[in-house]
Scaffold this motif. Structure first.
Motif, PDB file in Angstrom:
ATOM      1  N   PHE A   3      88.371  51.423  34.431  1.00 25.24           N
ATOM      2  CA  PHE A   3      88.564  52.466  33.441  1.00 25.24           C
ATOM      3  C   PHE A   3      87.999  51.937  32.130  1.00 25.24           C
ATOM      4  O   PHE A   3      88.163  50.761  31.804  1.00 25.24           O
ATOM      5  CB  PHE A   3      90.044  52.811  33.277  1.00 25.24           C
ATOM      6  N   TYR A   4      87.340  52.810  31.394  1.00 24.78           N
ATOM      7  CA  TYR A   4      86.708  52.427  30.138  1.00 24.78           C
ATOM      8  C   TYR A   4      87.279  53.234  28.982  1.00 24.78           C
ATOM      9  O   TYR A   4      87.676  54.388  29.151  1.00 24.78           O
ATOM     10  CB  TYR A   4      85.190  52.632  30.205  1.00 24.78           C
ATOM     11  N   HIS A   5      87.288  52.581  27.809  1.00 21.43           N
ATOM     12  CA  HIS A   5      87.701  53.225  26.569  1.00 21.43           C
ATOM     13  C   HIS A   5      86.833  52.649  25.466  1.00 21.43           C
ATOM     14  O   HIS A   5      86.750  51.417  25.327  1.00 21.43           O
ATOM     15  CB  HIS A   5      89.184  52.939  26.305  1.00 21.43           C
ATOM     16  N   GLN A   6      86.148  53.511  24.730  1.00 17.92           N
ATOM     17  CA  GLN A   6      85.245  53.071  23.660  1.00 17.92           C
ATOM     18  C   GLN A   6      84.222  52.056  24.177  1.00 17.92           C
ATOM     19  O   GLN A   6      83.970  51.034  23.556  1.00 17.92           O
ATOM     20  CB  GLN A   6      86.032  52.496  22.476  1.00 17.92           C
ATOM     21  N   ASN A   7      83.663  52.318  25.340  1.00 22.95           N
ATOM     22  CA  ASN A   7      82.635  51.481  25.976  1.00 22.95           C
ATOM     23  C   ASN A   7      83.119  50.085  26.356  1.00 22.95           C
ATOM     24  O   ASN A   7      82.311  49.173  26.533  1.00 22.95           O
ATOM     25  CB  ASN A   7      81.380  51.385  25.100  1.00 22.95           C
ATOM     26  N   LYS A   8      84.425  49.906  26.483  1.00 19.50           N
ATOM     27  CA  LYS A   8      84.979  48.625  26.905  1.00 19.50           C
ATOM     28  C   LYS A   8      85.871  48.840  28.113  1.00 19.50           C
ATOM     29  O   LYS A   8      86.657  49.789  28.167  1.00 19.50           O
ATOM     30  CB  LYS A   8      85.789  47.994  25.772  1.00 19.50           C
ATOM     31  N   ALA A   9      85.762  47.928  29.070  1.00 25.39           N
ATOM     32  CA  ALA A   9      86.610  48.006  30.263  1.00 25.39           C
ATOM     33  C   ALA A   9      88.059  47.738  29.871  1.00 25.39           C
ATOM     34  O   ALA A   9      88.345  46.828  29.087  1.00 25.39           O
ATOM     35  CB  ALA A   9      86.155  46.993  31.306  1.00 25.39           C
ATOM     36  N   LEU A  10      88.953  48.532  30.418  1.00 27.09           N
ATOM     37  CA  LEU A  10      90.382  48.339  30.170  1.00 27.09           C
ATOM     38  C   LEU A  10      90.950  47.352  31.177  1.00 27.09           C
ATOM     39  O   LEU A  10      90.573  47.367  32.350  1.00 27.09           O
ATOM     40  CB  LEU A  10      91.125  49.665  30.300  1.00 27.09           C
ATOM     41  N   VAL A  11      91.837  46.509  30.710  1.00 21.66           N
ATOM     42  CA  VAL A  11      92.559  45.597  31.586  1.00 21.66           C
ATOM     43  C   VAL A  11      93.893  46.257  31.880  1.00 21.66           C
ATOM     44  O   VAL A  11      94.638  46.606  30.962  1.00 21.66           O
ATOM     45  CB  VAL A  11      92.760  44.218  30.912  1.00 21.66           C
ATOM     46  N   LEU A  12      94.188  46.464  33.153  1.00 24.60           N
ATOM     47  CA  LEU A  12      95.426  47.146  33.533  1.00 24.60           C
ATOM     48  C   LEU A  12      96.570  46.146  33.585  1.00 24.60           C
ATOM     49  O   LEU A  12      96.922  45.624  34.637  1.00 24.60           O
ATOM     50  CB  LEU A  12      95.244  47.872  34.865  1.00 24.60           C
ATOM     51  N   ASN A  13      97.128  45.887  32.396  1.00 28.13           N
ATOM     52  CA  ASN A  13      98.270  44.973  32.281  1.00 28.13           C
ATOM     53  C   ASN A  13      99.168  45.458  31.150  1.00 28.13           C
ATOM     54  O   ASN A  13      99.035  46.595  30.682  1.00 28.13           O
ATOM     55  CB  ASN A  13      97.801  43.523  32.083  1.00 28.13           C
ATOM     56  N   GLU A  14     100.037  44.601  30.665  1.00 29.14           N
ATOM     57  CA  GLU A  14     101.013  45.003  29.636  1.00 29.14           C
ATOM     58  C   GLU A  14     100.379  45.344  28.288  1.00 29.14           C
ATOM     59  O   GLU A  14     101.041  45.904  27.420  1.00 29.14           O
ATOM     60  CB  GLU A  14     102.090  43.920  29.466  1.00 29.14           C
ATOM     61  N   THR A  15      99.085  45.048  28.094  1.00 31.97           N
ATOM     62  CA  THR A  15      98.415  45.368  26.831  1.00 31.97           C
ATOM     63  C   THR A  15      97.697  46.717  26.876  1.00 31.97           C
ATOM     64  O   THR A  15      96.992  47.066  25.928  1.00 31.97           O
ATOM     65  CB  THR A  15      97.384  44.279  26.467  1.00 31.97           C
ATOM     66  N   LEU A  16      97.886  47.471  27.920  1.00 31.93           N
ATOM     67  CA  LEU A  16      97.163  48.733  28.100  1.00 31.93           C
ATOM     68  C   LEU A  16      97.365  49.685  26.918  1.00 31.93           C
ATOM     69  O   LEU A  16      96.407  50.256  26.407  1.00 31.93           O
ATOM     70  CB  LEU A  16      97.577  49.402  29.410  1.00 31.93           C
ATOM     71  N   ALA A  17      98.584  49.870  26.464  1.00 33.20           N
ATOM     72  CA  ALA A  17      98.857  50.784  25.348  1.00 33.20           C
ATOM     73  C   ALA A  17      98.100  50.349  24.096  1.00 33.20           C
ATOM     74  O   ALA A  17      97.547  51.184  23.377  1.00 33.20           O
ATOM     75  CB  ALA A  17     100.356  50.850  25.075  1.00 33.20           C
ATOM     76  N   GLN A  18      98.056  49.048  23.831  1.00 30.80           N
ATOM     77  CA  GLN A  18      97.334  48.543  22.663  1.00 30.80           C
ATOM     78  C   GLN A  18      95.828  48.773  22.803  1.00 30.80           C
ATOM     79  O   GLN A  18      95.158  49.121  21.829  1.00 30.80           O
ATOM     80  CB  GLN A  18      97.613  47.054  22.464  1.00 30.80           C
ATOM     81  N   GLN A  19      95.292  48.580  24.003  1.00 30.69           N
ATOM     82  CA  GLN A  19      93.867  48.786  24.223  1.00 30.69           C
ATOM     83  C   GLN A  19      93.473  50.238  23.976  1.00 30.69           C
ATOM     84  O   GLN A  19      92.414  50.517  23.420  1.00 30.69           O
ATOM     85  CB  GLN A  19      93.485  48.412  25.663  1.00 30.69           C
ATOM     86  N   LEU A  20      94.329  51.163  24.390  1.00 23.68           N
ATOM     87  CA  LEU A  20      94.031  52.590  24.237  1.00 23.68           C
ATOM     88  C   LEU A  20      94.251  53.088  22.816  1.00 23.68           C
ATOM     89  O   LEU A  20      93.754  54.150  22.453  1.00 23.68           O
ATOM     90  CB  LEU A  20      94.885  53.408  25.204  1.00 23.68           C
ATOM     91  N   SER A  21      94.990  52.343  22.007  1.00 29.11           N
ATOM     92  CA  SER A  21      95.292  52.804  20.653  1.00 29.11           C
ATOM     93  C   SER A  21      94.170  52.519  19.662  1.00 29.11           C
ATOM     94  O   SER A  21      94.238  52.954  18.522  1.00 29.11           O
ATOM     95  CB  SER A  21      96.590  52.186  20.159  1.00 29.11           C
TER      96      SER A  21
END
Length: 169
Positions: A3-21
């Motif tokens: 899954f990508y957000h702002q052209n960066k791959a998301l890491v599916l772990n406990e930091t997911l909410a921070q990555q998406l914000s």
């Protein structure tokens, strides 16, 4: 596949909410939509072109550019995820990976997911069908949350090019 957000791959772990914000904080919701591109595309296929007459939106490369996922988030409360995958792999192989990735998303998501919607463009729609079939066969948990699938330009009966190739061979 990721899954990508702002052209960066998301890491599916406990930091997911921070990555998406980043860059603009939007609260995660219990409704998730996964937007899946087609052959020869990336997740940027879901971006909307800026209106050249709109003076507020002069920078087309801005990180907050408008896209279908953001609109679904703003108007209907869905948290968007954009899938990037290798279109050179078989539909079955990509379907297996998507099935696995949706399981990981459900496990890593910081709140309970109550609704999953899948939207596929062209080959992305075939990928959805493959993942659903695998999820049914394996009784995968994410399938219980799936409420809708949208297929945009998906060649469910084969593409004209594929049909011609089969006929020619």
């Amino acid at each position: 596949m990721a899954f990508y957000h702002q052209n960066k791959a998301l890491v599916l772990n406990e930091t997911l909410a921070q990555q998406l914000s980043r860059p603009s904080p939007k609260p995660l919701t219990n409704k998730v939509i996964v937007l899946i591109h087609g052959l020869t595309n990336l997740e940027t296929i879901w971006d909307l072109k800026p209106d050249p007459l709109d003076s507020e939106n002069k920078d087309a490369e801005a990180p907050n550019k408008d896209n279908y996922g953001r609109r679904l988030q703003d108007e209907y409360g869905y948290t968007p995820f954009y899938l990037r995958y290798n279109t050179g792999l078989s539909i079955k192989e990509n379907g297996q990976k998507l099935n696995h990735l949706l399981n990981e998303l459900q496990s890593a998501y910081p709140i309970q997911i109550d609704d999953i919607v899948l939207m596929g463009f062209s080959m992305g729609g075939l990928l959805i069908r493959s993942a659903q079939k695998l999820a049914q066969d394996k009784h995968t948990p994410w399938l219980d949350k799936l409420s809708n699938c949208y297929y945009i330009g998906t060649p469910h009966e084969g593409s004209p090019l594929e049909k011609f190739g089969h006929l020619a061979s």
